[in-house]
Design a protein around this motif. Structure first.
Motif, PDB file in Angstrom:
ATOM      1  N   ARG A 123       0.834  -1.194   0.000  1.00 25.27           N
ATOM      2  CA  ARG A 123       0.000   0.000   0.000  1.00 25.27           C
ATOM      3  C   ARG A 123       0.874   1.251   0.000  1.00 25.27           C
ATOM      4  O   ARG A 123       2.045   1.193   0.376  1.00 25.27           O
ATOM      5  N   ASP A 139      -9.034  -5.226   1.026  1.00 22.15           N
ATOM      6  CA  ASP A 139      -9.360  -4.282  -0.044  1.00 22.15           C
ATOM      7  C   ASP A 139     -10.790  -4.475  -0.516  1.00 22.15           C
ATOM      8  O   ASP A 139     -11.528  -3.499  -0.716  1.00 22.15           O
ATOM      9  N   ARG A 164     -13.109  -2.999   2.050  1.00 23.11           N
ATOM     10  CA  ARG A 164     -13.085  -1.534   2.062  1.00 23.11           C
ATOM     11  C   ARG A 164     -13.909  -0.958   0.919  1.00 23.11           C
ATOM     12  O   ARG A 164     -14.603   0.041   1.074  1.00 23.11           O
ATOM     13  N   ILE A 165     -13.816  -1.586  -0.238  1.00 25.28           N
ATOM     14  CA  ILE A 165     -14.589  -1.115  -1.387  1.00 25.28           C
ATOM     15  C   ILE A 165     -16.086  -1.280  -1.130  1.00 25.28           C
ATOM     16  O   ILE A 165     -16.881  -0.358  -1.378  1.00 25.28           O
ATOM     17  N   CYS A 192     -17.442   1.461   1.181  1.00 26.47           N
ATOM     18  CA  CYS A 192     -17.221   2.878   0.901  1.00 26.47           C
ATOM     19  C   CYS A 192     -18.471   3.526   0.301  1.00 26.47           C
ATOM     20  O   CYS A 192     -19.341   2.869  -0.252  1.00 26.47           O
ATOM     21  N   VAL A 249     -10.457   5.847  -4.947  1.00 25.19           N
ATOM     22  CA  VAL A 249      -9.892   5.002  -3.890  1.00 25.19           C
ATOM     23  C   VAL A 249      -8.589   5.559  -3.327  1.00 25.19           C
ATOM     24  O   VAL A 249      -8.211   5.241  -2.197  1.00 25.19           O
ATOM     25  N   GLU A 275     -12.220   9.126  -1.200  1.00 22.33           N
ATOM     26  CA  GLU A 275     -12.894   8.470  -0.078  1.00 22.33           C
ATOM     27  C   GLU A 275     -12.218   8.819   1.247  1.00 22.33           C
ATOM     28  O   GLU A 275     -11.068   9.251   1.282  1.00 22.33           O
ATOM     29  N   LYS A 276     -12.971   8.632   2.331  1.00 25.26           N
ATOM     30  CA  LYS A 276     -12.436   8.822   3.686  1.00 25.26           C
ATOM     31  C   LYS A 276     -11.886  10.232   3.912  1.00 25.26           C
ATOM     32  O   LYS A 276     -10.797  10.431   4.449  1.00 25.26           O
ATOM     33  N   LEU A 296      -8.766   4.922   0.363  1.00 24.06           N
ATOM     34  CA  LEU A 296      -8.928   3.598   0.964  1.00 24.06           C
ATOM     35  C   LEU A 296      -7.601   2.890   1.188  1.00 24.06           C
ATOM     36  O   LEU A 296      -7.580   1.824   1.808  1.00 24.06           O
ATOM     37  N   ASN A 297      -6.524   3.463   0.664  1.00 27.35           N
ATOM     38  CA  ASN A 297      -5.192   2.875   0.837  1.00 27.35           C
ATOM     39  C   ASN A 297      -5.163   1.404   0.405  1.00 27.35           C
ATOM     40  O   ASN A 297      -4.741   0.523   1.145  1.00 27.35           O
ATOM     41  N   LEU A 298      -5.604   1.168  -0.821  1.00 26.49           N
ATOM     42  CA  LEU A 298      -5.656  -0.193  -1.352  1.00 26.49           C
ATOM     43  C   LEU A 298      -4.277  -0.649  -1.823  1.00 26.49           C
ATOM     44  O   LEU A 298      -3.369   0.157  -2.042  1.00 26.49           O
TER      45      LEU A 298
END
Length: 331
Positions: free
Chosen positions: A28, A44, A47-48, A51, A140, A144-145, A150-152
């Motif tokens: 990541r 991951d 998280r998706i 979101c 992503v 987001e956040k 999302l730090n994928l």
């Protein structure tokens, strides 16, 4: 060993040499402590799913704008069908199902309201151009956040970026999602077009049905089996006659559905609607506070583009009405 470590050991023993092992991820952008239960790709995927951009897909156009009926596809149901097809093939080829599913679930997060009509409008309005696959990565990584993203993992982001055109994904799982996306939309778009009365399955060329079958389930089954039986050494492909029928069907759909004036009549209103909103939102103070960081770092036009791209169809229509349609006076 933790549950995650046991599962990663299973991946090493069972998955194909072409599969992407979660233990070998490039990682990541921001390092994180490993989860004791889930692999990086499983995290991951989760998280998706959780979101906000994923939830908004349920109110974004796939092909038919604002259809009057509960059974037309939306961008969300399209995404789920892509994930189902991709996971079926991934399992048969012993690829990494979790990575495959994460890419599939995230591939359209950056899509605009009103489908590709909205994408074309933003591509014309935004000075740097707009492409939904790049915007999906931006969602992503950046949007987001509250700007943290999302730090994928790198593999998921690479698969999302390469899911539609240009350079192929670095992983077999990403290349699989790219083909599964096409298999899904060609077949479910036929179903929706028949439902909308703009197409009859009997009109599909005989050169297609003789190879792929008469019905949607037959066509998907034929394509999926062909991918499973012909993919090798990380190359995801179908046999020649199936591929030729596939592209014949693709051309047929463009002529009879995607460029059909009857089917696309309402899309003629999209440039005015989104263009008017774009111009309105360029004035200072009209974007919500959460866009302020993007304004400061990348400018007002980038923020407006991001904001409009994130809208659902109905939100865009409601905002247009609220701002530009006069309301009756009330005390």
């Amino acid at each position: 060993m933790t549950v995650r470590e046991e599962f990663q050991k299973w991946e090493e023993e069972f998955l194909s040499p072409e599969a992407s092992l979660s233990r070998n991820t490039r990682g990541r952008e921001r390092a994180e402590e490993e989860c004791s239960l889930r692999t990086p790709y499983q995290r991951d995927r989760d998280r998706i799913i959780h979101c906000k951009a994923f939830r908004r897909l349920k109110h974004k156009t796939q092909v038919f704008l604002a259809p009057q009926g509960d059974h037309y596809r939306t961008r969300l149901t399209h995404t789920l069908e892509v994930a189902q097809i991709a996971r079926t093939v991934a399992r048969a080829l012993r690829l990494n199902e979790d990575l495959t599913e994460a890419i599939a679930l995230g591939h359209d997060l950056g899509h605009t309201p009103f489908g590709h009509a909205g994408e074309q409008v933003l591509n014309q309005l935004y000075p740097s151009g707009f492409r939904h696959f790049e915007q999906s990565v931006r969602v992503v990584e950046k949007l987001e956040k509250e700007g943290r993203g999302l730090n994928l993992t790198w593999e998921v982001r690479d698969g999302i970026l390469c899911h539609t055109r240009g350079q192929e994904a670095a992983t077999a799982e990403g290349r699989l999602v790219r083909l599964a996306d096409k298999i899904a939309y060609l077949n479910h778009d036929i179903d929706d077009a028949v439902r909308a009365g703009v197409l009859s399955e009997s009109k599909i060329p005989r050169t297609v049905t003789a190879v792929l079958g008469e019905k949607r389930s037959q066509r998907i089954d034929r394509m999926v089996h062909s991918v499973v039986e012909n993919s090798h050494s990380g190359r995801i492909c179908m046999e020649q006659d199936v591929e030729e029928a596939f592209y014949c069907l693709h051309d047929f759909m463009y002529e009879h559905v995607y460029l059909n004036r009857q089917a696309k009549r309402e899309e003629e209103k999209v440039p005015n609607l989104l263009g008017t909103l774009y111009g309105y939102l360029l004035s200072p103070g009209r974007l919500p506070p959460e866009m302020e960081m993007i304004i400061q770092e990348e400018g007002i036009e980038r923020a407006v583009c991001d904001y409009i791209a994130g809208m659902t169809d109905q939100y865009a229509v409601d905002m247009f009405h609220r701002v530009f349609i006069p309301r009756a006076w009330s005390r």
